[in-house]
Design a protein around this motif. Structure first.
Motif, PDB file in Angstrom:
ATOM      1  N   VAL A  68      -1.626   5.026   0.192  1.00 25.65           N
ATOM      2  CA  VAL A  68      -1.185   3.671  -0.132  1.00 25.65           C
ATOM      3  C   VAL A  68       0.011   3.339   0.755  1.00 25.65           C
ATOM      4  O   VAL A  68       0.994   4.089   0.790  1.00 25.65           O
ATOM      5  N   ASP A  75       1.090  -4.587  -0.455  1.00 25.20           N
ATOM      6  CA  ASP A  75       0.108  -3.552  -0.136  1.00 25.20           C
ATOM      7  C   ASP A  75      -0.617  -3.902   1.168  1.00 25.20           C
ATOM      8  O   ASP A  75      -1.246  -4.960   1.284  1.00 25.20           O
ATOM      9  N   SER A  77      -2.485  -1.280   2.697  1.00 31.32           N
ATOM     10  CA  SER A  77      -3.247  -0.043   2.883  1.00 31.32           C
ATOM     11  C   SER A  77      -4.524  -0.266   3.661  1.00 31.32           C
ATOM     12  O   SER A  77      -4.961   0.612   4.433  1.00 31.32           O
TER      13      SER A  77
END
Length: 711
Positions: A68, A75, A77
C-alpha cells in the motif's frame, strides 16, 4: 543486477541520487527485512512539477500484492507494480503533489513500512537558484507569470530517398511512405522517426528528442526499444543576460539519435541567453528530472558545445557534480568570471593602444609588443574581444546598441526605457554581476550587485618586460595609464577593487571554476588553433586547475589541431563512459574514470600532418601563450580574481633598471603594493558543490539527500 538497476546505482554515484542505507528498526535483524523508498528522478528535496519517479524496494521474501502506497494520505497503490522491463523492480510515478513537503508512505503487512519526504517545487522554479531574475518577459501563449505553456510535440523522420537530406517533418496521421530505418547501438532496428518534445520549466523552454514510434506506447518503466537510455545535452555559444524566454538549442542530432540517444537542451543552458551558472544548473537538473519521469532512467549523460557551450559544461560539471558524467567542450573556457578578467583587460588595452596620443614621449608600440604584453598569440585577440565580439558589454549596465554590440550578443532584452542609465538610475542593469545579484548580494553604497572584478596591484606586461620584449618605458607607461572601469563601467585613471563580499562567493559557488569536482567527469577537450578569442591555452589552463585541485588530470584529454583524422569525440566519450559503467570494482568513481579510459583516448596534437603525442611537445608547438593575468606574472591557470599584495621593491625586477622618474611613477600607480602571485587570491577557495541560494546571497551547501526511514 539488471542494466537499469546498475543505471540507478551509477546515478547515485554521480551525486544526483543517494545510495540509501536502510535504517535499523526495533526487532529487525538485517537490512533485508526493511522496505526502502528511492526517489529515482531526482533528489527527494529537489523535485519539481508535481511528480516523481519512485521505486519501492521490498524485502526479498515479501510479495508486492500487499503493498500500500500513499502520498499525503491519498492511496496511489495502483500506480506501483513490479515492472517486467525493469527486472521486476516496483516502480511508479507519484503525481499530484502539492508545492512543498509531501509525505510518501509505503506499507506491506510482511515488512512494516517506510516513509520518504518529497519536497516539490513549482515547475516554473526556483529550486536552489534563489529569487528569480527580474524583470522576466514571457512569450505569447504563456499561461501565467512563470511563462508556463502547454507542452508541444513535433515529429520528424529521415527519408530512404538519398536526394532528401536531413530531418523532414512527419505527420503521424498521414504516415510518410519513405521512412528510413536505423539500428541503435543496442542492436535494435526501428523506424527513423524522432519525436521532439518542447516544454517549459524554470520560466523557459526545454526540448527533448528521441526515436519514437507514434503507433506504440511509452512509459518510464517500459520505454520503446529505440532508446538506449543515454543522454546527450546540446549547448549554445556566447555569454548573455536575457531577461525573458529564449529558444532551446537544436536537438536534431543525427549521430546521437540514430544510435538511440535522447538529445536534450534548455534555453537557460544556451550560454548566450543565460550566463548565470546557478540558473544553468537548476534548469539542467529540472529537465533531466522530467526526462526520467517521462521516458525512463538514464544510464549516463554527456554534453557538447563550443565557446559558451564549453563554458557551461566546465562550470556546471564542477559546481554541480553528477549532472554530467562526461563533457565534450570545444573552443574552450573554464568559466565566465575568470575569462571576464581578460575581456576587461583587453578593453583597457585597446583604449590605450588604439590612441597613440595617450603614449608617453618616446614610447611606441608595435603589434608584436602589444601581443606580448597581453600574453596572446596576436594583438588581434584583444581586438576581437573588444571590437568584433564586444564581450565587454557583459560588464556594461546600460542598454547596448548594435553599434556597440554589432553581433547583438549581449543585449539583455529589456526595453531601453527600462534599462539603467545615469538618467534612469532605478532601471534594470544589464551586466553579468547584476544578473547574478541574488547570488552575490548588493553593495551598501548604491544597491548595485557586488562585482568580482579587480586589477589592484596587477603589473601588466611583466613577463614581456622580463623577457626583453618591451622596454621599461613601455611597461611604466602602460601600467600608469591603463586605469580601470568603475561599477558603472566608466573608465577611471586608478585601479578598481573587487567588492569584498563577492570574492568568497565567486569561488564557493564555482563561478570561478577551481576544478574541485571535475575529477568526477570524463573530459575530451578540443581547443581551436588560437583563432581570435578562442585560444588553445585555456584548455591547458583548465588542466592546470585540475592538477592543483586533485594532483592530476587523467580524466581530461586534449585534442589540439586535429583535422580530418580526428577520432569521433562523441563515440569516444560513449566508449569511455560505457567502460566506467561496466566497472564493478571497489574503486571510487574518480579512480574508475581514470582507470577505465580506453587506451586510444589520449592527448592528441597535430599541426598540418605532423603529430605530437605529448602535452609538452604540443604546448611548445602551439606557443607559450597565456592570458593577461599570467602575462602579468600570475598563475597560468588564470584563476585569481584579486591578488594579495606585497611592497613594490626595485630589486624584484633586476636586471631590469628603471629611471628615478619611472620608479616614482610606479610608486604612484601602486601605492598599496603589487601582486604577490606566490599566495592564493583573496577569498580563493574550493567550490562547495551543490549550493543553494534560497537563503540569500552567499549561499550554502545543500545537505545530504533525504533518505527513507522506517515507520
Amino acid at each position: 543486477m539488471t542494466r537499469l538497476r546498475r543505471a540507478g546505482l551509477i546515478l547515485a554515484l554521480f551525486g544526483l541520487l543517494p545510495i540509501l542505507a536502510p535504517v535499523p528498526v526495533k526487532g529487525a535483524t538485517t537490512a533485508s527485512n526493511l522496505i526502502v523508498i528511492k526517489a529515482l528522478s531526482n533528489r527527494a528535496d529537489l523535485i519539481s512539477g508535481g511528480d516523481a519517479l519512485v521505486e519501492i524496494v521490498l524485502p526479498g521474501a515479501v510479495s508486492a500484492a500487499g503493498l500500500v502506497v500513499t502520498v499525503n494520505g491519498r492511496d496511489i497503490s495502483s500506480g506501483f507494480a513490479p515492472r517486467p522491463a525493469l527486472g521486476g523492480r516496483i516502480v511508479g510515478l507519484v503525481t499530484g503533489m502539492v508545492v512543498g513537503p509531501n509525505q510518501l508512505v509505503a506499507r506491506d503487512s510482511g515488512a512494516g513500512g517506510a516513509q520518504l519526504l518529497l519536497t516539490n517545487h513549482p515547475v516554473g522554479g526556483p529550486i536552489f537558484s534563489g529569487p528569480q531574475i527580474l524583470p522576466w518577459f514571457c512569450s505569447s501563449g504563456a499561461t501565467d507569470a512563470q511563462c508556463d505553456h502547454p507542452t508541444q510535440y513535433a515529429f520528424y523522420y529521415r527519408s530512404t530517398n538519398p536526394l532528401v537530406s536531413g530531418f523532414q517533418p512527419y505527420d503521424p496521421s498521414k504516415p510518410a511512405a519513405d521512412v528510413a530505418s536505423t539500428t541503435t547501438d543496442q542492436g535494435k532496428t526501428v523506424p527513423y522517426i524522432v519525436r521532439v518534445e518542447t516544454g517549459w520549466q524554470d520560466r523557459d523552454q526545454y526540448q527533448i528528442a528521441v526515436l519514437f514510434d507514434p503507433t506504440k506506447p511509452w512509459t518510464p518503466w517500459a520505454p520503446q526499444p529505440g532508446w538506449n537510455h543515454k543522454l546527450l545535452i546540446n549547448h549554445g555559444a556566447s555569454c548573455g543576460m536575457q531577461h525573458g524566454e529564449g529558444k532551446a538549442p537544436d536537438v536534431l542530432n543525427d549521430e546521437a539519435l540514430s544510435r538511440g540517444f535522447s538529445v536534450m537542451s534548455t534555453a537557460l543552458d544556451n550560454n548566450g541567453h543565460n550566463c548565470n551558472l546557478i540558473v544553468q544548473a537548476e534548469s539542467l537538473m529540472m529537465a533531466k528530472e522530467h526526462l526520467v519521469e517521462s521516458y525512463g532512467e538514464i544510464r549516463y549523460t554527456f554534453g557538447t558545445g563550443c565557446s559558451g557551450g564549453s563554458l557551461t559544461q566546465y562550470q556546471v560539471a564542477d559546481a554541480y557534480p553528477g549532472i554530467y558524467q562526461g563533457i565534450l567542450p570545444q573552443c574552450s573556457y573554464p568559466d565566465a568570471w575568470s575569462t571576464g578578467q581578460d575581456v576587461d583587460d583587453c578593453h583597457l588595452f585597446e583604449r590605450y593602444w588604439e590612441n597613440p596620443g595617450l603614449w608617453g614621449p618616446g614610447v611606441a608600440w608595435t603589434e608584436t609588443q602589444q601581443a606580448a604584453a597581453g600574453g596572446h598569440f596576436s594583438d588581434s585577440v584583444c581586438h576581437a574581444w573588444n571590437e568584433v565580439f564586444s564581450f565587454w558589454v557583459t560588464m556594461e549596465p546600460r542598454h547596448t546598441t548594435i553599434a556597440q554590440d554589432p553581433l547583438n550578443l549581449q543585449n539583455c532584452g529589456v526595453p531601453p526605457s527600462q534599462t539603467w542609465s545615469e538618467q534612469n538610475p532605478t532601471g534594470v542593469r544589464c551586466d553579468l554581476a547584476d544578473y547574478m545579484v541574488d547570488e552575490f548580494g548588493r553593495r551598501g553604497q548604491d544597491g548595485y550587485a557586488n562585482r568580482a572584478l579587480d586589477n589592484v596591484g596587477v603589473l601588466y606586461g611583466l613577463q614581456a618586460l622580463r623577457s626583453g620584449q618591451i622596454s621599461p618605458a613601455q611597461f611604466v607607461d602602460l601600467n600608469s595609464k591603463l586605469g580601470s572601469d568603475d561599477i558603472n563601467y566608466n573608465w577611471q585613471p586608478g585601479r578598481v577593487a573587487a567588492d569584498a563580499p563577492s570574492l568568497p562567493t565567486v569561488y564557493r559557488s564555482g563561478a570561478v571554476n577551481e576544478a574541485t569536482f571535475l575529477n568526477q567527469v570524463a573530459i575530451i577537450d578540443r581547443p581551436l588553433d588560437n583563432v581570435e578569442i578562442h585560444e588553445e591555452f585555456r584548455s591547458f589552463a583548465a588542466r592546470a586547475r585540475m592538477d592543483h585541485a586533485y594532483g592530476g588530470h587523467g580524466n581530461q584529454v586534449i585534442w589540439y589541431g586535429l583535422g580530418t583524422d580526428e577520432p569521433d569525440p562523441f563515440l569516444s566519450m560513449d566508449r569511455w563512459l560505457a567502460a566506467v559503467e561496466a566497472d564493478h570494482s571497489g574503486q571510487s568513481l574518480t579512480q574508475k574514470i581514470v582507470a577505465d579510459r580506453p587506451a586510444d583516448i589520449t592527448d592528441r596534437c597535430e599541426v598540418g600532418s605532423q603529430g605530437f603525442p605529448t602535452e609538452s611537445a604540443c604546448q611548445q608547438l602551439v606557443g607559450p601563450y597565456e592570458g593577461t593575468r599570467a602575462a602579468a606574472g600570475g598563475p597560468f591557470a588564470e584563476d585569481i580574481i584579486k591578488c594579495q599584495l606585497k611592497p613594490l621593491v626595485a630589486s624584484d625586477y633586476f636586471p631590469v633598471l628603471f629611471t628615478s622618474a619611472q620608479w616614482s611613477t610606479l610608486q604612484q600607480t601602486f601605492p598599496k603594493g603589487v601582486c604577490d602571485w606566490s599566495k592564493p587570491g583573496v577569498g580563493q577557495q574550493p567550490a562547495l558543490g551543490w549550493m543553494t541560494f534560497q537563503g540569500g546571497p552567499g549561499g550554502s551547501r545543500l545537505g545530504p539527500a533525504p533518505a527513507s526511514s522506517p515507520i
